[in-house]
Design a protein around this motif. Structure first.
Motif, PDB file in Angstrom:
ATOM      1  N   GLN A 113      42.307  41.772  46.314  1.00 55.42           N
ATOM      2  CA  GLN A 113      43.395  42.402  45.839  1.00 55.42           C
ATOM      3  C   GLN A 113      43.899  42.149  44.840  1.00 55.42           C
ATOM      4  O   GLN A 113      43.679  40.683  44.163  1.00 55.42           O
ATOM      5  CB  GLN A 113      44.226  42.189  46.912  1.00 55.42           C
ATOM      6  N   GLY A 114      44.936  42.306  43.686  1.00 52.06           N
ATOM      7  CA  GLY A 114      45.395  41.876  42.898  1.00 52.06           C
ATOM      8  C   GLY A 114      44.620  42.814  41.652  1.00 52.06           C
ATOM      9  O   GLY A 114      46.140  42.906  40.537  1.00 52.06           O
ATOM     10  N   SER A 115      44.187  43.238  41.423  1.00 49.21           N
ATOM     11  CA  SER A 115      43.194  44.362  40.315  1.00 49.21           C
ATOM     12  C   SER A 115      42.389  44.684  40.612  1.00 49.21           C
ATOM     13  O   SER A 115      40.918  44.578  41.754  1.00 49.21           O
ATOM     14  CB  SER A 115      42.706  43.023  39.233  1.00 49.21           C
ATOM     15  N   ASN A 116      41.720  45.124  39.860  1.00 49.00           N
ATOM     16  CA  ASN A 116      39.875  46.546  40.061  1.00 49.00           C
ATOM     17  C   ASN A 116      38.874  45.261  40.190  1.00 49.00           C
ATOM     18  O   ASN A 116      38.074  45.922  40.639  1.00 49.00           O
ATOM     19  CB  ASN A 116      40.116  46.944  38.470  1.00 49.00           C
ATOM     20  N   ASP A 117      39.442  44.015  39.599  1.00 53.70           N
ATOM     21  CA  ASP A 117      38.199  42.776  39.552  1.00 53.70           C
ATOM     22  C   ASP A 117      38.284  42.195  40.662  1.00 53.70           C
ATOM     23  O   ASP A 117      36.994  42.711  41.016  1.00 53.70           O
ATOM     24  CB  ASP A 117      38.715  41.792  38.617  1.00 53.70           C
ATOM     25  N   ALA A 118      38.776  42.557  41.852  1.00 50.30           N
ATOM     26  CA  ALA A 118      38.791  42.166  43.270  1.00 50.30           C
ATOM     27  C   ALA A 118      37.813  43.217  43.597  1.00 50.30           C
ATOM     28  O   ALA A 118      36.979  43.133  44.600  1.00 50.30           O
ATOM     29  CB  ALA A 118      40.344  42.882  43.959  1.00 50.30           C
ATOM     30  N   HIS A 119      37.334  44.421  43.353  1.00 44.94           N
ATOM     31  CA  HIS A 119      36.397  45.463  43.592  1.00 44.94           C
ATOM     32  C   HIS A 119      34.881  45.107  43.078  1.00 44.94           C
ATOM     33  O   HIS A 119      33.988  46.047  43.660  1.00 44.94           O
ATOM     34  CB  HIS A 119      36.874  46.832  43.660  1.00 44.94           C
ATOM     35  N   THR A 174      19.300  42.100  39.898  1.00 47.27           N
ATOM     36  CA  THR A 174      21.299  41.983  40.640  1.00 47.27           C
ATOM     37  C   THR A 174      21.515  43.366  40.361  1.00 47.27           C
ATOM     38  O   THR A 174      21.667  43.890  39.679  1.00 47.27           O
ATOM     39  CB  THR A 174      21.648  41.078  40.251  1.00 47.27           C
ATOM     40  N   ILE A 175      22.193  44.065  41.783  1.00 44.65           N
ATOM     41  CA  ILE A 175      22.920  45.745  40.916  1.00 44.65           C
ATOM     42  C   ILE A 175      24.276  45.169  41.101  1.00 44.65           C
ATOM     43  O   ILE A 175      24.837  44.641  42.201  1.00 44.65           O
ATOM     44  CB  ILE A 175      22.995  46.377  42.758  1.00 44.65           C
ATOM     45  N   PHE A 176      25.157  45.887  39.982  1.00 42.66           N
ATOM     46  CA  PHE A 176      26.446  45.166  39.635  1.00 42.66           C
ATOM     47  C   PHE A 176      27.079  46.497  40.579  1.00 42.66           C
ATOM     48  O   PHE A 176      26.745  47.953  40.153  1.00 42.66           O
ATOM     49  CB  PHE A 176      26.596  45.110  38.251  1.00 42.66           C
ATOM     50  N   PHE A 177      28.324  46.257  41.080  1.00 42.17           N
ATOM     51  CA  PHE A 177      28.615  47.510  41.495  1.00 42.17           C
ATOM     52  C   PHE A 177      30.066  47.423  42.070  1.00 42.17           C
ATOM     53  O   PHE A 177      30.713  46.669  41.375  1.00 42.17           O
ATOM     54  CB  PHE A 177      28.085  48.306  41.898  1.00 42.17           C
ATOM     55  N   SER A 178      30.942  48.561  42.118  1.00 47.94           N
ATOM     56  CA  SER A 178      32.501  48.821  42.309  1.00 47.94           C
ATOM     57  C   SER A 178      32.813  49.520  43.858  1.00 47.94           C
ATOM     58  O   SER A 178      32.053  50.725  43.971  1.00 47.94           O
ATOM     59  CB  SER A 178      33.427  49.437  41.436  1.00 47.94           C
ATOM     60  N   SER A 179      32.921  48.553  44.572  1.00 50.74           N
ATOM     61  CA  SER A 179      33.332  49.455  46.071  1.00 50.74           C
ATOM     62  C   SER A 179      33.533  50.217  46.324  1.00 50.74           C
ATOM     63  O   SER A 179      33.555  51.005  46.634  1.00 50.74           O
ATOM     64  CB  SER A 179      33.648  48.067  47.216  1.00 50.74           C
TER      65      SER A 179
END
Length: 214
Positions: A94-100, A161-166
């Motif tokens: 948690q804490g920023s969009n980077d966490a996802h 590698t697949i880069f994604f946001s949950s």
């Protein structure tokens, strides 16, 4: 980078605590101090692995990756029994969009994409369905969300590698190409049993109540 994320997370928590103090009419289901342990993905997985003892439920294998040393990280993965593909998630949840911001890594060449500190967790085929369980008191509610399709051994040589946001893959109504099952996979879809979910929610509630008290 990690220090900045932690600093931002603490600032958000501090503002929320202040807001709750100013608005006592708000009902806080889980006090923020109680859920702080869940910010660290590795620690929360470790707690589940050690404390959640149910025959019908297991915690996927995982390790913490602390360095950019590819050879060392591949060795750690092998020792933990984590095969390709695997998920790579930021340590801080948690804490920023980077966490996802996460990734699916398919082979040894892709291990270089890991951004420590992070958690490597084995990918378990789940027919593109993710179940979120929300527990309040003695009640629980299950929400079905889209997720990644199944991956197989052949994909480990065919895919990078697949880069994604949950937030994108697993949000309600998502239509990602990575969530489309093949005709062979569709008949394998099995809904979770209510009795198992009820037992799981009760075990989690009991353990976390005890954990926060001590």
């Amino acid at each position: 980078m990690l220090n900045m994320v932690i600093k931002n997370a603490k600032a958000i928590i501090s503002k929320m605590k202040e807001y709750f103090c100013q608005h006592p009419e708000i009902i806080v289901i889980d006090p923020l101090d109680n859920i702080s342990i869940l910010i660290n993905r590795y620690k929360s997985y470790e707690i589940l692995q050690e404390q959640l003892q149910l025959n019908e439920v297991f915690t996927p294998r995982f390790i913490e990756i602390k360095s950019k040393n590819i050879v060392e990280n591949i060795s750690l993965l092998k020792m933990a029994g984590i095969k390709f593909p695997f998920l790579c998630k930021p340590l801080v949840a948690q804490g920023s969009n980077d966490a996802h911001k996460m990734m699916v890594i398919f082979n040894e060449q892709g291990v270089k994409d890991c951004q420590p500190p992070c958690v490597a967790q084995e990918f378990v085929n789940h027919n593109a369905i993710l179940y979120k369980i929300y527990i309040v008191g003695e009640n629980f509610h299950v929400v079905e969300r889209p997720s990644f399709k199944n991956f197989y051994e052949k994909d480990c040589t065919a895919l990078n590698t697949i880069f994604f946001s949950s937030h994108d893959i697993c949000k309600s109504g998502s239509k990602s190409k990575w969530s489309i099952l093949t005709e062979e996979d569709i008949p394998m879809t099995v809904k979770p049993k209510y009795e198992i979910l009820k037992k799981l929610s009760k075990e989690l509630q009991n353990f976390l109540d005890y954990f926060w008290l001590v």
